[in-house]
Motif scaffolding. Structure first.
Motif: not given
Ligand code: NAP
Length: 349
Positions: A36-38, A64-66, A84-86
């Protein structure tokens, strides 16, 4: 527990989501796995390059959008487990666009909670971040609100409803927009910009993050914050590990940044249990269930003055160890491996 079930990953096209989806398919044979993502293009890329529908017919690419409650309700029909990773996760972008970050990270969490309860989802694990502990920036503050929403959601769902918990960890090595790919891109310029020579961070690999999140499904009773024990690094050592031949330019700490990150602040020590490889910050109230007494009994209560931060960690990665981790998890896209670290290996403190 996850074997043969229906699972949905919000943010399933992101760094974490892709790795988690692959891992779930390799080991749990889910009946249905919803990504699920946008952004349509991210779905297309994932379907082409990571999990092609021809090989993985159980995968659904759900745009979809959260922020959209109705779309979440549709996506969650028949779903058993949610990851929930979005999120919006870039500190600078969140500082400049606070309303947008609040809508996604807080509003999205609230929508997801309501939709999970309505769909009678069994369990949800939300990804939090060390930046949510005693936050100093908007991103961290929104993740703290989201953590609190998920903990309180256990009361909303009641005794037999959805169980919600969160996992808090630090910088993921090589994830989208992180410092290692940034230094790798800058390497050809011969100078790497480093915020401060003193700055430290927690680091974790994507594989470890996924593993920890999946384990949390088995450990959770609802309302916990699971924190893995992971090593610290100094930012300057990351620069040295990526490009020892480069000069370092100290540019100063940026707005919204901390010198050191914290995963368990002292104020949460009284609620924290220590296990071999992780900590659990217990919910301050648990009126939905008693918790698993065997699991709680296996944990050691932390001392009132305990705190777990990236500068007081007992586990550190040396430059050599960092280079090894980077080679395995985030190799330089230019293929450069021609350097040797010219620095002494730092022993664990
Ligand atoms: N990376 C790190 O170092 C780190 C460290 C600690 C915690 N985290 C947490 O881990 C989680 C995942 O991080 P990541 O590194 O995988 O980030 P990422 O690569 O930027 O991925 C974020 C994902 O969320 C989706 N998304 C963003 N806004 C959205 C919305 N409104 N509705 C639906 N989907 C949405 C994005 O796709 P679209 O933009 O296409 O929607 C993408 O699939 C996050 O919650 C982050 O806070 C990350």
């Amino acid at each position: 527990m996850l074997d043969g079930s229906n699972i949905l990953i919000t943010g399933g096209t992101g760094s974490f989501g892709k790795k988690c989806a692959k891992s779930l398919l390799d080991r749990c044979q889910p009946n249905r796995l919803v990504i699920f993502s946008r952004d349509e293009q991210k779905h297309v890329d994932m379907a082409r390059n990571v999990l092609p529908p021809a090989d993985y017919p159980q995968v659904r690419y759900f745009v979809g959008d959260v922020r959209d409650p109705q779309r979440l309700t549709t996506a969650l029909r028949g779903i058993d487990y949610v990851i929930h990773a979005a999120a919006m996760k870039h500190v600078d972008i969140a500082e400049y666009n606070p309303q947008e970050c609040i809508r996604t990270n807080i509003g999205g969490a609230e929508n997801l909670i309501n939709a999970c309860i309505e769909a009678n989802v069994k369990k949800l694990v939300a990804l939090s971040t060390d930046k949510a502990a005693a936050p100093v920036n908007l991103y961290g503050a929104t993740k703290l609100c989201s953590d609190k929403l998920f903990a309180a959601a256990n009361s909303l769902s009641g005794q037999h409803g959805t169980r919600f918990c969160a996992v808090r960890y630090g910088n993921v090595i090589g994830s989208n927009g992180s410092v290692i790919p940034f230094f790798q891109k800058k390497r050809h310029e011969g100078v790497l910009p480093v915020t401060s020579e003193q700055m430290t961070r927690f680091v974790i690999t994507l594989e470890q993050g996924v593993e920890f999140v999946l384990k949390s499904f088995e450990r959770m009773n609802g309302g916990e914050l699971f924190v893995p024990k992971i090593p610290s690094v100094s930012i300057i050592d990351i620069a040295r590990a990526v490009a020892p031949e480069c000069k370092i330019k100290v540019i100063g700490i940026r707005p919204g940044e901390k010198m050191h990150e914290c995963m368990v602040p002292q104020d949460e020590a009284r609620q924290t249990l220590e296990f071999d490889d992780h900590y659990v910050v217990q919910p301050s109230a648990r009126n939905w269930c008693k918790g698993d007494p065997d699991y709680v009994a296996a944990g050691k209560p932390c001392q009132p003055d305990f705190h777990y931060s990236s500068d007081n960690n007992s586990e550190w990665l040396s430059v050599d160890q960092l280079r090894d981790v980077i080679d395995r998890h985030c190799p330089d896209p230019s293929g450069r491996t021609d350097t040797k670290p010219a620095f002494k290996v730092r022993r664990a403190a």
